[in-house]
Write a protein that holds these residues in place. Structure first.
Motif, PDB file in Angstrom:
ATOM      1  N   GLU A   1      47.933 -13.000  72.955  1.00  0.00           N
ATOM      2  CA  GLU A   1      47.571 -12.024  71.900  1.00  0.00           C
ATOM      3  C   GLU A   1      46.170 -12.288  71.394  1.00  0.00           C
ATOM      4  OE1 GLU A   1      46.763 -10.231  68.121  1.00  0.00           O
ATOM      5  OE2 GLU A   1      47.024 -12.375  68.350  1.00  0.00           O
TER       6      GLU A   1
ATOM      7  N   GLY B   1      42.692 -12.639  71.548  1.00  0.00           N
ATOM      8  CA  GLY B   1      41.570 -12.357  72.429  1.00  0.00           C
ATOM      9  C   GLY B   1      41.962 -11.967  73.833  1.00  0.00           C
TER      10      GLY B   1
ATOM     11  N   HIS C   1      54.926 -10.878  61.700  1.00  0.00           N
ATOM     12  CA  HIS C   1      53.887 -11.908  61.722  1.00  0.00           C
ATOM     13  C   HIS C   1      54.093 -12.866  60.567  1.00  0.00           C
ATOM     14  CE1 HIS C   1      50.151 -13.948  62.452  1.00  0.00           C
ATOM     15  NE2 HIS C   1      50.017 -13.247  63.559  1.00  0.00           N
TER      16      HIS C   1
ATOM     17  N   MET D   1      53.092 -15.063  57.523  1.00  0.00           N
ATOM     18  CA  MET D   1      52.014 -14.886  56.543  1.00  0.00           C
ATOM     19  C   MET D   1      52.306 -15.762  55.328  1.00  0.00           C
ATOM     20  SD  MET D   1      49.498 -12.698  57.112  1.00  0.00           S
ATOM     21  CE  MET D   1      49.088 -11.648  58.489  1.00  0.00           C
TER      22      MET D   1
ATOM     23  N   MET E   1      55.000  -4.578  57.066  1.00  0.00           N
ATOM     24  CA  MET E   1      53.601  -4.440  57.498  1.00  0.00           C
ATOM     25  C   MET E   1      53.295  -2.984  57.772  1.00  0.00           C
ATOM     26  SD  MET E   1      52.886  -7.465  60.173  1.00  0.00           S
ATOM     27  CE  MET E   1      51.303  -7.163  60.861  1.00  0.00           C
TER      28      MET E   1
ATOM     29  N   ASN F   1      40.195  -2.134  69.749  1.00  0.00           N
ATOM     30  CA  ASN F   1      38.976  -2.841  70.170  1.00  0.00           C
ATOM     31  C   ASN F   1      38.799  -2.899  71.681  1.00  0.00           C
ATOM     32  OD1 ASN F   1      40.146  -5.292  71.322  1.00  0.00           O
ATOM     33  ND2 ASN F   1      40.433  -6.102  69.249  1.00  0.00           N
TER      34      ASN F   1
ATOM     35  N   ARG G   1      35.047  -2.928  67.511  1.00  0.00           N
ATOM     36  CA  ARG G   1      36.295  -2.464  66.890  1.00  0.00           C
ATOM     37  C   ARG G   1      36.061  -1.222  66.039  1.00  0.00           C
ATOM     38  NH1 ARG G   1      39.799  -7.574  65.289  1.00  0.00           N
ATOM     39  NH2 ARG G   1      38.291  -9.257  65.367  1.00  0.00           N
TER      40      ARG G   1
ATOM     41  N   LYS H   1      38.933  -6.966  78.031  1.00  0.00           N
ATOM     42  CA  LYS H   1      40.248  -6.498  77.565  1.00  0.00           C
ATOM     43  C   LYS H   1      40.060  -5.510  76.422  1.00  0.00           C
ATOM     44  CE  LYS H   1      40.803  -8.357  73.428  1.00  0.00           C
ATOM     45  NZ  LYS H   1      41.443  -7.674  72.322  1.00  0.00           N
TER      46      LYS H   1
ATOM     47  N   CYS I   1      42.508  -3.237  73.127  1.00  0.00           N
ATOM     48  CA  CYS I   1      43.810  -2.878  72.569  1.00  0.00           C
ATOM     49  C   CYS I   1      43.689  -1.648  71.682  1.00  0.00           C
ATOM     50  CB  CYS I   1      44.479  -4.040  71.828  1.00  0.00           C
ATOM     51  SG  CYS I   1      43.665  -4.562  70.334  1.00  0.00           S
TER      52      CYS I   1
ATOM     53  N   GLY J   1      41.642  -6.131  61.239  1.00  0.00           N
ATOM     54  CA  GLY J   1      41.827  -6.974  62.404  1.00  0.00           C
ATOM     55  C   GLY J   1      42.486  -6.099  63.454  1.00  0.00           C
ATOM     56  N   SER J   2      42.829  -6.713  64.559  1.00  0.00           N
ATOM     57  CA  SER J   2      43.431  -5.958  65.650  1.00  0.00           C
ATOM     58  C   SER J   2      44.683  -6.666  66.115  1.00  0.00           C
ATOM     59  CB  SER J   2      42.456  -5.882  66.832  1.00  0.00           C
ATOM     60  OG  SER J   2      41.187  -5.443  66.404  1.00  0.00           O
ATOM     61  N   THR J   3      45.581  -5.934  66.703  1.00  0.00           N
ATOM     62  CA  THR J   3      46.744  -6.545  67.343  1.00  0.00           C
ATOM     63  C   THR J   3      47.175  -5.663  68.504  1.00  0.00           C
ATOM     64  OG1 THR J   3      49.101  -7.009  67.125  1.00  0.00           O
ATOM     65  CG2 THR J   3      48.164  -5.585  65.452  1.00  0.00           C
TER      66      THR J   3
ATOM     67  N   LEU K   1      44.807 -16.738  57.781  1.00  0.00           N
ATOM     68  CA  LEU K   1      45.054 -16.846  59.222  1.00  0.00           C
ATOM     69  C   LEU K   1      44.013 -17.777  59.836  1.00  0.00           C
ATOM     70  CD1 LEU K   1      45.003 -13.102  59.090  1.00  0.00           C
ATOM     71  CD2 LEU K   1      46.758 -14.002  60.597  1.00  0.00           C
TER      72      LEU K   1
HETATM   73  N1  LIG Z   1      49.210  -9.305  61.857  1.00  0.00           N
HETATM   74  C1  LIG Z   1      48.077  -9.694  62.455  1.00  0.00           C
HETATM   75  C2  LIG Z   1      47.949  -9.563  63.828  1.00  0.00           C
HETATM   76  C3  LIG Z   1      46.789  -9.999  64.435  1.00  0.00           C
HETATM   77  C4  LIG Z   1      45.764 -10.547  63.690  1.00  0.00           C
HETATM   78  C5  LIG Z   1      44.499 -11.017  64.342  1.00  0.00           C
HETATM   79  O1  LIG Z   1      43.741 -11.801  63.786  1.00  0.00           O
HETATM   80  N2  LIG Z   1      44.201 -10.551  65.549  1.00  0.00           N
HETATM   81  C6  LIG Z   1      42.981 -10.875  66.296  1.00  0.00           C
HETATM   82  C7  LIG Z   1      43.096 -10.191  67.650  1.00  0.00           C
HETATM   83  C8  LIG Z   1      41.816 -10.135  68.395  1.00  0.00           C
HETATM   84  C9  LIG Z   1      41.887  -9.302  69.644  1.00  0.00           C
HETATM   85  O2  LIG Z   1      42.528  -8.266  69.741  1.00  0.00           O
HETATM   86  O3  LIG Z   1      41.191  -9.691  70.573  1.00  0.00           O
HETATM   87  C10 LIG Z   1      41.776 -10.325  65.547  1.00  0.00           C
HETATM   88  O4  LIG Z   1      41.882  -9.308  64.867  1.00  0.00           O
HETATM   89  O5  LIG Z   1      40.705 -10.932  65.682  1.00  0.00           O
HETATM   90  C11 LIG Z   1      45.885 -10.658  62.332  1.00  0.00           C
HETATM   91  C12 LIG Z   1      47.045 -10.242  61.706  1.00  0.00           C
END
Ligand SMILES: Nc1ccc(C(=O)N[C@@H](CCC(=O)O)C(=O)O)cc1
Length: 467
Positions: free
Chosen positions: A144, A146, A169, A171, A177, A184, A258, A293, A295, A371-373, A398
């Motif tokens: 997940e 990166g 997740h 927290m 959520m 991204n 992003r 990659k 998402c 952020g991304s997921t 985090l």
């Molecule tokens: N409930 C959450 C799920 C993911 C994240 C998180 O930090 N994800 C990375 C993923 C990076 C990616 O997609 O490459 C980011 O946003 O940098 C934060 C809260």
């Protein structure tokens, strides 16, 4: 009441789940190299009576454990990858790596993957006890951090027949959520020039490092002219060597672009590519653009969120004993003033607490996730809901050493077992009420407005293990 029974089931197997989580915490394997973690989860599923298929979607550490037959099909998503360089001893309030330079579970994915497993096991048992029809699947989703493992799995069609999906997740708070996350793209820009003596014959060299620097400057100017919600970050992944007296013949940067929607990411990405070409033109170097990659953004589903909230309310929240609260106080004392300012309060003027004691009210409103997921990609294919449980101290962030420390203690375990109960109860509630599944699907279709899911990762791009 199904929540009561689900709670009992998970409590009966608590030692098993805690041991799985602690083992994954110790393995601390990073993206797409989670061999031991994936195998432990897969074996545990097998010993609990699931059929497991390993290496799904052509990804070695991706797997699916399945029980039952036919529809409805519920997907419970598990993650288990760690972060590089985040090693930290568990259960202490002092930053100290366990293995200097080693990896650590800075995002709590040892808890994430295990609670989802606990949920899948409980759903199976509930289906057996109540002769419920359908299939429960545990999706072992690697990389997940990166890596967007789920987007690769989605591209392989692994979620196509799923009726609804659940994730969570860890927290510092308990919540539904109700998020929309950023889509991204992650892409390498690799510049090739010509080496030369930097003093004797600089005019014969062409610097790839200059190209990287000029590209970054160009993108820094671009930032003023993109939508404010967008984010563009970069890491210089190769500077071209350690010698200033050699004109650097090779250098590269890894970009992460992003924005709220994939189309917006695509548009900004095309402009970033033009800047890279401009930098190559300026420096007479060549640029190679290598997609790493991508998402999608999360599509929220209020029908499912409401079901999840109802179940969460019935289950209550994790409650901590004196010893746990003592550790929480010590760890929280290490947070900065700014971090403490992000703490949750039950009421606007409520007391400051080390561990939250409530479930945040859910009112259907969306809160953006900066952020991304890769749960986003699943949420385009099947209606998806997620929650958080309090596993860490209030106000902690985090990817912090405090999360690694507490993720291997009973604070983390309590939040994890609780999340398993919420996910399993929500799944059972949906399976018991097929009309809710139909409503959730209708909401997804309405939100997508007829736009089908298209995986943002181009064909041919494979998961990369680079850290
Ligand atoms: N409930 C959450 C799920 C993911 C994240 C998180 O930090 N994800 C990375 C993923 C990076 C990616 O997609 O490459 C980011 O946003 O940098 C934060 C809260």
């Amino acid at each position: 009441m199904h929540t009561q029974r689900i709670s009992e089931m998970i409590e009966q197997k608590r030692d098993l789940f805690i041991s799985v989580s602690d083992n994954i915490w110790s393995f601390a394997e990073t993206r797409f190299e989670e061999y031991q973690s994936a195998e432990l989860l897969a074996q545990t599923l097998e010993s609990e009576g699931f059929q497991v298929e390993r290496g799904v979607g052509g990804i070695k550490t991706a797997f699916i454990g399945s029980f039952g037959s036919g529809g409805p099909i519920v997907a419970i998503l598990g993650e288990f990858d760690a972060l590089s360089g985040m090693s930290q001893k568990k259960g202490q309030a002092v930053q100290e790596p366990e293995v200097p330079g080693g990896n650590g579970h800075g995002c709590g994915h040892n808890l994430l993957g295990t609670a989802s497993l606990a949920a899948a096991v409980a759903v199976k048992q509930y289906m057996e006890e109540n002769n419920l029809k359908g299939t429960v699947r545990y999706y072992g989703c690697p990389g997940e951090e990166g890596g967007s493992g789920k987007a690769f799995m989605a591209r392989a069609g692994l979620f196509d027949d799923v009726d609804f999906a659940l994730c969570w997740h860890p927290m510092g708070y308990n919540s539904i959520m109700a998020i929309e996350s950023l889509a991204n793209y992650q892409v390498y820009f690799k510049f090739r020039g010509k080496s030369s003596h930097a003093a004797a014959s600089p005019h014969l060299g062409r610097s790839a490092l200059d190209a990287v620097e000029l590209m970054n400057v160009g993108v820094n100017y671009l930032r003023e002219h993109i939508i404010p919600e967008a984010r563009v970050h970069y890491a210089v992944t190769n500077t071209g060597g350690l010698s200033p007296n050699v004109v650097q013949a090779y250098a590269e940067a890894l970009y992460l672009v992003r924005a709220p929607k994939v189309d917006q990411v695509q548009e900004i990405y095309e402009r970033v590519c033009k800047i890279a070409q401009g930098a190559a033109l300026m420096t007479e170097t060549e640029v190679e653009i290598v997609f790493d990659k991508a998402c999608s953004n999360v599509v929220q589903n209020k029908v499912m969120e409401q079901v999840m909230y109802r179940n969460f309310q019935e289950l209550g929240v994790p409650v901590h004993d004196e010893e746990e609260l003592k550790l929480a106080k010590e760890v929280r004392a290490t947070l900065t003033e700014q971090e403490l300012n992000t703490s949750e309060k039950e009421f606007p003027d409520g007391p400051d607490v080390d561990m939250v004691t409530w479930l945040n009210p859910y009112n259907g409103e969306t809160s953006p996730l900066n952020g991304s997921t890769d749960v986003g990609d699943v949420s385009w294919i099947a209606p998806t809901a997620q929650c958080t449980t309090a596993c860490f101290v209030n106000g902690s962030t985090l990817h912090s050493w405090q999360w690694v420390s507490l993720g291997g203690t009973s604070l983390g375990h309590k939040g994890m077992l609780h999340a398993g109960k919420v996910l399993a109860s929500t799944a059972v509630d949906m399976l018991n009420n097929p009309e809710l599944i139909e409503q959730a699907k209708a909401e997804l279709q309405q939100r997508l407005g007829g736009k089908p899911y298209k995986c943002p990762i181009p064909e041919g791009v494979q998961p990369s293990v680079k850290k």
